[in-house]
Design an enzyme around this catalytic site. Sequence first.
Site, PDB file in Angstrom:
ATOM      1  N   LYS A  45       0.883  -1.168   0.000  1.00  0.00           N
ATOM      2  CA  LYS A  45       0.000   0.000   0.000  1.00  0.00           C
ATOM      3  C   LYS A  45       0.916   1.212   0.000  1.00  0.00           C
ATOM      4  CE  LYS A  45      -3.909   2.026   2.407  1.00  0.00           C
ATOM      5  NZ  LYS A  45      -3.362   3.379   2.427  1.00  0.00           N
TER       6      LYS A  45
ATOM      7  N   CYS B 241      21.652  33.256   8.456  1.00  0.00           N
ATOM      8  CA  CYS B 241      22.866  33.974   8.807  1.00  0.00           C
ATOM      9  C   CYS B 241      23.449  34.592   7.535  1.00  0.00           C
ATOM     10  CB  CYS B 241      23.882  33.012   9.433  1.00  0.00           C
ATOM     11  SG  CYS B 241      25.528  33.699   9.546  1.00  0.00           S
TER      12      CYS B 241
HETATM   13 ZN   LIG Z   1      26.661  32.610  11.304  1.00  0.00          ZN
END
Ligand SMILES: [Zn+2]
Length: 928
Positions: free
Chosen positions: A322, A659
């Site tokens: 399935k 960042c």
């Molecule tokens: Zn960083």
Amino acid sequence: MNTTNDGTGEKETKQFCAAFVGSPVPRNAYRLFSKPLLHAIPSLSSISTTPRSRPRISIQAITRKVSDIRSYPEIDKQTRRKLRLDAKKIARKEEKAKKITPQGFGDRTGVGLHPFGSSKRTEAEREARINYVASPVGREIAQRITGMLSGGKADMLLHVLRARFLERVDKVAYDEEVKLTPDIGKVYMKLLDEIMLCDSLYYSDNPKPRISDEQYDELIMHLIELERFFPELIRPESPSQNVGHGAAARSSKLGLDSEIADKPITARDSFAATVPITEKRFPQYRHKALMLSLDNAYKHDDLVSFARRAADANSDISAELKVDGIALSLEYHNGKLAAAATRGNGRIGEDITDNVRAALVGRGVVDAIEDPLAPDLILVRGEAYIAPHDFEEVNAALKNKLSNPRNAAAGALKHKLPSEAKSRKLSFVAYECLNGNLMKSDDVETSSNSTMIGKKPFPTLRNTWPTQSETLKRLAEWGFGKMPRFERCGDLTTAELFANVVEEDRRSLPLEVDGVVLKFNDSRAREAAGHTARAPRGAVALKFAAQSKVTVLEDVVMQVSRNGVITPVAILKPVRVGGAVLSRATLHNFDEVQRLGVAVGDDVRVERGGDVIPKIVKVERRSSSMERRELQPPLECPSCFGEVLSETDDLTGSSTVECQNAEKCLAQVHGRLIHFAAKDAMDIRGLGKKTADKLIDSGHIVVLADLFRLTLGDLLSLEGFAEKSAQTLLDSIREASTQRSLENLIFGLGLPTVGRTGARALAQNVMSIERLLEIALHEDEADSLITIPNFAEKTAHAVHSFLRRERTQAEIKALMENVRCKSIVDEEDAIPDMSVSASGEVAGKSFVFTGKIARTSRNRLKKLITKAGGVVRTDVTRKTDYVVVGLEPGQKYFKAQRLNVKTLQEEEFLQLFKLSEEEAREIREGAI
Ligand SMILES: [Zn+2]
């Protein structure tokens, strides 16, 4: 229960007893008997009651009442006997009534199928309902919903449910109606809004389910429960009214009787099929044969009765996987793909032909059936899915991670841009083939004219081959995606054994499997068995248990990826789920954290599905401790303390924190270095996470190419390096600089949306690192990437803009000076294998795994074997050399013992390889 002297006189008691056996009820009888109750729950009294003309009670209540009569000293002997006789009479009547209306209640620990839409409620039905509410599950659900809905209004809902429950327990057996108040109406609307919001998120272009399937089912169940109490509340947009809508396709399993196969299609059905799921509306597609989903067997009894039906029909059972995907129906005219559609409501689906053509042709779907004998009208049905490794690859490239493969597949198939659907790496597996006569089918064009729908009868289509096992084989011969495992089973035991083995092996299968499907193997018998309102009778699905557990969220750490994306990662109190110990789980992003309302210290539910990283699905209990710590998105990078940028995706509304300090952020450099040294990339032996840390912390590595400038002195200055280990690392770096392919190098660069196959395609296109740099340096080179096979336009642009970054350009230049590629693509056999020394004990030997491997994944061990020249097989035979036994081994272990095949524990197995300690540790730790 204390019923005496509660201001209750003899007269009133007699009145009650009279009422109890069927005479008209005094209005105050309810109050009379539920007094202790009202004390217990003061707010109950606010629910006004209007007794019906005649009270009715259940059999159990009568039986219990009869024995209770003794406790009323006011009642004399004669009356007592009369009462008892009357009670019996009623009981007999009830019994009879019960026989006439058989109940369709499913049962799965109290939660299950509920009859829906029948106007007459029988006593037994009522009782089942009340029992459901009274069951621990029912109560828990009620409480959970209350938690989800805010404020006092929700309490009302709980009280409604509880009143029904207590009424039963308290033996106050009147069929009084709880009045519908505006508050309940609001609760209903809130519940409905929540469900529709979940739907819109689930079926968006980039699906982000708000809650798990289980929770969703609970919401639906409650909506239906409320609708049963207050039919006047029902709104047309309720999923109970829309069998076809994807969400409601699931709710239909909860029991909607209205959908009868031979009923004409109503406007409501067509509405359901066109609920705008993405911004794009797909044309309607009328199925040429009903396309129903399967009933689930929750209990063993369900399987037994299925097996009995098969035996009665003289058919053996075929068992297959399935697949956890999206059901599709493909229509071929004279061998050519003419249309492709979703299941929809089973009669009308959505025409997604363009997306299927773009995304699936060549990936399990054929454009043309190359068989001169093929009938002129063919329907092929199967499941579209995203394979676990493809999913990882797709996800690795996305900022907004897709939460699971099935939702991603649904989103891709219904994406407004076919090219985007293509980039999601869908695959297809086929399991049904029907054929008919094109001329007679009377409905060749796929009409989107809704007025026509419902008037045309379904043309008669038959299964193309006499058995299911042949169907699966022949479909694969035609070039359709092959069902990886299926078996013809003589009896139920064999079928169950198949299910056990599949469940045990599910993680090593090339696709995600959430159960097995059993069918009558004989196609004609299956056709003859027909179907119920919801599902075919000749097939049943057996679903595996969901894998989730509750544990404590001990901490959350911030992880910075190699591309700077900051993600919260949950640190859990270790808990065992489905054979693996989980101690970390993903929280995706900060939106997710907020949505879950999770804080450190809470009890959370973790779920593990397929090969996907475990995730937290909900908070089970908030911590009341003072230590409870809520989570905020970081204002600076946790690694370099540099600037972060929050970006919100317009499409999904979810945000990422990144960042911005790509060059100097140590976490990013670390991530890039580890990726670069990975086995599929430059394969640098001995460069583990710890070594990478040391090299980066000491400032020896800033860009990837610094790796190739390391000297023995550099390494010896680091803690923990002796001359020998330093030399080994240098050797493997040197080897990597000359013995890897361009494909390895490109993969190692970690380009966005480029996995291994993408890296290979790109390497074959550019042929040299110099050419790659050329593309990176020139703005107008994006077009040359678009021509690469399997590269969607979006991928090409993402790759190009990544290459255009100064950092990447500098990186490539520096690598050009230090690396000489041995070949264009990675020819597995040609690469000398540094990480595993082919040992005589492994090369040429065959291995079979059983049980859960505790310390690492099976896939890693399989790779290890393949690298050392051994082979991995799935079945134990006399020719098998070793069976590797993990925890909770399955049937294969016993088979190995029967056949005298040598078995190895995990440790013993690892000893066959001459691994260094670091390698052994890396294998155990794995790499997520
Ligand atoms: Zn960083």
